[in-house]
Design an enzyme around this catalytic site. Sequence first.
Site: not given
Length: 248
Positions: A26, A74
């Site tokens: 991330d 996503n």
Amino acid sequence: MAGKEQRVAAKEPEQGAPTHVAIIMDGNGRWAQKRGRPRLFGHRAGARRVREIVTACPDLGIRYLTIFAFSTENWRRTQVEVAGLMSLFRRYIQKEALALRAERVRVRFIGDRDRLDAKLVALMQSLETMTEANDRVHLTIALNYGGRDEVARATRRLAREVAAGRLSPEDVDAETLASFLDTCLLPDPDLVIRTSGEARISNFLLWQSAYAEYEFTPVLWPDFTADHFARIVGTYSTRDRRYGAVKI
């Protein structure tokens, strides 16, 4: 099901290096934005970081590395970012395939491939085939992956076996369900790392990480070096893993 290959048996690890580390990579977008660049610039930097971390695994005693590349959630990002990521995945496979084979890295992909474009799926399958004899490091890439989606897909496959009479409902237990998961050939992760300072698991390996140790680091993924990795892995051996029991 696992077929000819067998899942690595689960066991309580000895104190020392984790056998299997999973990473939620991330912070790519924030890394780019801090530099006044588009988010895809950060994703490209993050892809380059993967090589360093994979290469570091053997010296750290890590045989299995799973990385979270793209989640089922996503797809909610902008079309520009999603298209850019899909292009990046294709280029990564094409660029890294020979090096991964030469370094004896076995690559697997987990996740739902149905929504991915045919060219990307073909490249994924080719890389899996090209590296299937390797065993120095087992690299698993979670692509269009979500923990809840994985369990739902596994349950559907299991239900079909029951409906066809090949499996009795009374025989269904946790081990049976695990054999239908994408990770059926892998040991459960011992350690899950998330970069960027966020302290959540984001639907990643929900079933498999039931007793994993977690480490949340503020370092953004493109800045996450082999030294950062080694320090976190080094702290793992100090943790007391009891699996629900009490040591006397």
